[in-house]
Design an enzyme around this catalytic site. Structure first.
Site, PDB file in Angstrom:
ATOM      1  N   CYS A 115       0.879  -1.165   0.000  1.00  0.00           N
ATOM      2  CA  CYS A 115       0.000   0.000   0.000  1.00  0.00           C
ATOM      3  C   CYS A 115       0.918   1.217   0.000  1.00  0.00           C
ATOM      4  CB  CYS A 115      -0.965  -0.022   1.183  1.00  0.00           C
ATOM      5  SG  CYS A 115      -0.195   0.087   2.802  1.00  0.00           S
ATOM      6  N   GLU A 116       0.414   2.359   0.364  1.00  0.00           N
ATOM      7  CA  GLU A 116       1.223   3.574   0.278  1.00  0.00           C
ATOM      8  C   GLU A 116       2.500   3.480   1.118  1.00  0.00           C
ATOM      9  OE1 GLU A 116       0.680   8.398   0.634  1.00  0.00           O
ATOM     10  OE2 GLU A 116      -0.925   7.080   1.285  1.00  0.00           O
TER      11      GLU A 116
END
Length: 141
Positions: A115-116
């Site tokens: 994810c980020e």
């Protein structure tokens, strides 16, 4: 997944102290652990974390044991649509994750979930998939 460069030291320090699960990989060494096709960033960790360098090497075909891999993007759909890794697959909902697990259950494709910052959504998706895939399936974060 966020790769740090030497000029990002203030960002690295800020992230490291805000969340102890975000690691400055420049101070960590990846090492091979028996039973894994890729070197792990941290041994004896509940998640099989790999470094940005390992991902780079994987993309450039430097791991002979790994012939197939898929990046599983656990970010929100609007983030994925705003820009993503080429060839990655957006999987955010439990239904999408269940379908992905069923699709790859009998293959030897290495799945790398991110994810980020790989702090919340990535680990959550990793754990969801880990619970639905065979015990020794090649799954990394």
């Amino acid at each position: 997944m966020h790769c740090f460069s030497p000029v990002d030291q203030s960002v690295t320090t800020e992230l490291y102290f805000k969340s102890p699960t975000v690691y400055d990989e420049r101070s960590e060494r990846s090492s091979y652990v028996p039973g894994h096709d890729l070197p792990l960033l941290l041994e004896n960790h509940p998640e099989n974390r790999v470094s940005c360098d390992t991902v780079h090497s994987l993309i450039h075909g430097e791991y002979e044991k790994v012939s197939n891999y898929l990046f599983v993007d656990a970010r929100y759909a609007y983030e994925y649509e705003g820009g993503c890794l080429v060839g990655s697959r957006s999987v955010y909902s439990p239904e999408e994750a269940e379908a992905l697990a069923n699709e790859y259950r009998s293959t030897n494709t290495v799945l790398i979930v991110f994810c980020e910052f790989s702090v919340h959504r990535g680990p959550r998706m990793y754990n969801f998939l880990r619970d639905r895939l065979p015990r020794f399936y090649p799954l990394y974060l």
